[in-house]
Design an enzyme around this catalytic site. Structure first.
Site, PDB file in Angstrom:
ATOM      1  N   HIS A  43      64.735  54.942  51.564  1.00 32.70           N
ATOM      2  CA  HIS A  43      65.831  55.141  49.949  1.00 32.70           C
ATOM      3  C   HIS A  43      66.030  53.106  49.760  1.00 32.70           C
ATOM      4  CE1 HIS A  43      68.460  56.584  46.831  1.00 32.70           C
ATOM      5  NE2 HIS A  43      68.235  56.217  46.781  1.00 32.70           N
ATOM      6  N   GLU A  70      61.538  56.173  47.528  1.00 34.02           N
ATOM      7  CA  GLU A  70      62.582  57.232  46.956  1.00 34.02           C
ATOM      8  C   GLU A  70      64.145  56.113  45.930  1.00 34.02           C
ATOM      9  OE1 GLU A  70      64.434  60.243  48.889  1.00 34.02           O
ATOM     10  OE2 GLU A  70      66.291  59.260  49.224  1.00 34.02           O
ATOM     11  N   HIS A 190      68.551  67.376  50.551  1.00 29.95           N
ATOM     12  CA  HIS A 190      69.564  66.714  50.160  1.00 29.95           C
ATOM     13  C   HIS A 190      71.182  67.330  51.000  1.00 29.95           C
ATOM     14  CE1 HIS A 190      73.060  63.964  48.905  1.00 29.95           C
ATOM     15  NE2 HIS A 190      71.984  62.835  48.502  1.00 29.95           N
TER      16      HIS A 190
HETATM   17  N1  PXP Z   1      66.150  63.265  49.031  1.00 30.04           N
HETATM   18  C1  PXP Z   1      67.131  61.992  47.948  1.00 30.04           C
HETATM   19  C2  PXP Z   1      66.610  62.210  46.918  1.00 30.04           C
HETATM   20  C3  PXP Z   1      68.221  60.992  48.778  1.00 30.04           C
HETATM   21  O1  PXP Z   1      68.850  60.477  47.765  1.00 30.04           O
HETATM   22  C4  PXP Z   1      68.547  61.619  49.832  1.00 30.04           C
HETATM   23  C5  PXP Z   1      69.365  60.511  50.540  1.00 30.04           C
HETATM   24  O2  PXP Z   1      68.826  59.449  50.521  1.00 30.04           O
HETATM   25  C6  PXP Z   1      68.373  62.927  50.221  1.00 30.04           C
HETATM   26  C7  PXP Z   1      67.142  63.671  50.282  1.00 30.04           C
HETATM   27  C8  PXP Z   1      68.175  63.065  51.720  1.00 30.04           C
HETATM   28  O3  PXP Z   1      69.655  63.509  52.174  1.00 30.04           O
HETATM   29  P1  PXP Z   1      70.264  63.729  53.877  1.00 30.04           P
HETATM   30  O4  PXP Z   1      70.243  62.558  54.137  1.00 30.04           O
HETATM   31  O5  PXP Z   1      71.562  64.887  53.392  1.00 30.04           O
HETATM   32  O6  PXP Z   1      69.413  64.613  54.067  1.00 30.04           O
END
Ligand code: PXP
Length: 238
Positions: A43, A70, A190
């Site tokens: 990301h 992402e 997330h």
């Molecule tokens: N999906 C998206 C769109 C995110 O922004 C993130 C965090 O960067 C995640 C998934 C992964 O989340 P986590 O780090 O809480 O596992």
């Protein structure tokens, strides 16, 4: 089986905290794949405080599994993804200063914006996913953007799960069914972790992919990366 994409932003954050190249983000990506992950997620944020744009370019030839990039679709982000051509781009509506993604798209308001970007990405042969909450309006309008997939924002699920797993999962089952009816494939991410992942996966049997960063990298401090990936994969084994 649901695919596990490991978000390696946290590895880059650790590296950046000291300068230099420890830990080596590229080596970690290769190892994560060798340890059984089905994909790598990054990301890149505009200030490059986590993964850097250059990391993304250098990662491309090393990713033998699935590469998911992402981010918010700025001009610079779109130039990067068109250059790198990952398997999947996940569009996220987060402002540059956001600590982490904290909401899904308002697909009613941003329908035209998303549709144009998605058409552009698809022309490049890139699969698209958009980050979304469980609101039915947003799901229905997600389909009109022509995205291939949606990624369900699971922070609310993770927050409610410890007290009431059934209540936590209910809107996600409804949202996933509705999205599926619209012809969309479903990803999720997330705050998923070793406690809440299995329950989520069991209740959405057609879940395509989860992307997990924070909890997985934290667990690796105790179990090591190889064992941690095996533990997460086991949660996804139906
Ligand atoms: N999906 C998206 C769109 C995110 O922004 C993130 C965090 O960067 C995640 C998934 C992964 O989340 P986590 O780090 O809480 O596992």
């Amino acid at each position: 089986m649901t695919k596990l994409s490991v978000n390696i932003n946290k590895i880059a954050t650790l590296r950046n905290s000291r300068g230099g190249n420890i830990p080596d983000v590229l080596k970690v990506a290769v190892d994560v794949q060798n340890f059984g992950a089905d994909g790598i997620t990054v990301h890149p944020r505009p200030d490059e405080r986590h993964i850097r744009y250059n990391d993304v370019i250098n990662l491309k030839p090393l990713i033998k599994t699935e590469f998911n990039i992402e981010g918010y679709p700025t001009k610079r982000f779109l130039e990067l993804v068109k250059k790198v051509k990952p398997h999947q781009v996940t569009l996220v509506p987060d402002p540059p200063e956001a600590l982490t993604s904290n909401a899904g798209w308002d697909t009613v308001k941003h329908q035209v914006f998303l549709r144009e970007i998605i058409a552009d990405l698809k022309e490049e042969g890139i699969r698209t996913s958009i980050f979304i909450d469980t609101n039915s309006e947003n799901i229905i309008h997600a389909a009109t953007t022509n995205t291939d997939r949606v990624e369900l924002y699971t922070e609310p699920y993770a927050r409610i799960f410890p007290d009431n797993p059934e209540k936590a999962i209910e809107p996600y089952v409804e949202a996933a069914n509705l999205a599926r009816k619209q012809g969309l494939q479903i990803n999720a991410g997330h705050d998923l972790n070793l406690e809440n992942l299995k329950f989520f996966n069991e209740h959405i049997p057609f879940l395509a992919e989860v992307s997990i960063g924070h909890a997985l990298i934290c667990d690796a401090l105790y179990y090591g990366l190889e064992e941690t990936i095996a533990l997460y994969k086991a949660q996804l084994n139906r």
